[in-house]
Scaffold this motif. Structure first.
Motif, PDB file in Angstrom:
ATOM      1  N   UNK A   1       0.835  -1.203   0.000  1.00 25.24           N
ATOM      2  CA  UNK A   1       0.000   0.000   0.000  1.00 25.24           C
ATOM      3  C   UNK A   1       0.871   1.254   0.000  1.00 25.24           C
ATOM      4  N   UNK A   2       1.914   1.248   0.817  1.00 22.12           N
ATOM      5  CA  UNK A   2       2.803   2.408   0.883  1.00 22.12           C
ATOM      6  C   UNK A   2       3.489   2.641  -0.461  1.00 22.12           C
ATOM      7  N   UNK A   3       3.959   1.561  -1.086  1.00 20.60           N
ATOM      8  CA  UNK A   3       4.589   1.688  -2.406  1.00 20.60           C
ATOM      9  C   UNK A   3       3.618   2.303  -3.415  1.00 20.60           C
ATOM     10  N   UNK A   4       2.383   1.848  -3.411  1.00 23.79           N
ATOM     11  CA  UNK A   4       1.391   2.377  -4.351  1.00 23.79           C
ATOM     12  C   UNK A   4       1.101   3.846  -4.069  1.00 23.79           C
ATOM     13  N   UNK A   5       0.971   4.221  -2.814  1.00 22.41           N
ATOM     14  CA  UNK A   5       0.736   5.629  -2.476  1.00 22.41           C
ATOM     15  C   UNK A   5       1.917   6.499  -2.909  1.00 22.41           C
ATOM     16  N   UNK A   6       3.134   5.998  -2.742  1.00 23.28           N
ATOM     17  CA  UNK A   6       4.323   6.738  -3.182  1.00 23.28           C
ATOM     18  C   UNK A   6       4.319   6.870  -4.701  1.00 23.28           C
TER      19      UNK A   6
ATOM     20  N   UNK B   1       4.562  10.310  -6.963  1.00 24.27           N
ATOM     21  CA  UNK B   1       5.541  10.483  -8.037  1.00 24.27           C
ATOM     22  C   UNK B   1       4.847  10.745  -9.369  1.00 24.27           C
ATOM     23  N   UNK B   2       3.788  10.014  -9.657  1.00 25.03           N
ATOM     24  CA  UNK B   2       3.065  10.225 -10.909  1.00 25.03           C
ATOM     25  C   UNK B   2       2.487  11.637 -10.981  1.00 25.03           C
ATOM     26  N   UNK B   3       1.939  12.120  -9.866  1.00 27.00           N
ATOM     27  CA  UNK B   3       1.391  13.473  -9.868  1.00 27.00           C
ATOM     28  C   UNK B   3       2.510  14.506 -10.050  1.00 27.00           C
ATOM     29  N   UNK B   4       3.639  14.297  -9.385  1.00 30.34           N
ATOM     30  CA  UNK B   4       4.762  15.217  -9.541  1.00 30.34           C
ATOM     31  C   UNK B   4       5.280  15.217 -10.980  1.00 30.34           C
TER      32      UNK B   4
ATOM     33  N   UNK C   1      12.543  11.478  -4.401  1.00 24.85           N
ATOM     34  CA  UNK C   1      12.849  10.054  -4.594  1.00 24.85           C
ATOM     35  C   UNK C   1      12.629   9.309  -3.280  1.00 24.85           C
ATOM     36  N   UNK C   2      12.274   8.039  -3.420  1.00 26.05           N
ATOM     37  CA  UNK C   2      12.039   7.187  -2.254  1.00 26.05           C
ATOM     38  C   UNK C   2      12.733   5.850  -2.480  1.00 26.05           C
ATOM     39  N   UNK C   3      13.292   5.309  -1.420  1.00 28.22           N
ATOM     40  CA  UNK C   3      14.047   4.061  -1.484  1.00 28.22           C
ATOM     41  C   UNK C   3      13.515   3.089  -0.443  1.00 28.22           C
ATOM     42  N   UNK C   4      13.627   1.801  -0.746  1.00 32.19           N
ATOM     43  CA  UNK C   4      13.279   0.742   0.198  1.00 32.19           C
ATOM     44  C   UNK C   4      14.578   0.111   0.670  1.00 32.19           C
TER      45      UNK C   4
END
Length: 104
Positions: free
Chosen positions: A17-22, A26-29, A40-43
């Motif tokens: 869920x968190x990945x999808x929200x991120x 990103x898509x909106x940006x 940017x976000x990293x796991x």
């Protein structure tokens, strides 16, 4: 310039869920293409700790990000989830880089 690093750990059940929200943020940006935001976000290797690394031209650009509907949804749902480690926010100062940031 404003540089923000945020790190937190979700439960394993909340990772997808968190990945999808991120991805939605990103898509909106990307669709807006704001010239003053690098996001940017990293796991991390444990598979459930996220690290966001964001560079903003100024405070207004940071406020622009946090006002996006996708970001509000991401933040609200993250807050409502049962985190294993609460978000730790750090403001960083650029010392040197091979990349030019916002005319710096």
């Amino acid at each position: 310039m404003k540089i923000v690093r945020v790190q937190y750990t979700t439960t394993q059940e909340y990772v997808a869920t968190n990945k999808e929200n991120i991805r939605q943020v990103v898509n909106e940006l990307k669709s807006i293409n704001h010239p003053g935001i690098k996001y940017s976000t990293y796991l991390l290797p444990d598979g459930k700790t996220f690290m966001h690394f964001d560079q903003f031209e100024n405070g207004e650009a940071h406020e622009f990000l946090t006002a996006l509907n996708s970001f509000k949804k991401f933040a609200d749902e993250l807050e409502a989830s049962e985190l294993e480690a609460e978000p730790k926010l750090e403001l960083l100062t650029l010392v040197a880089s091979t990349e030019d940031f916002f005319g710096e």
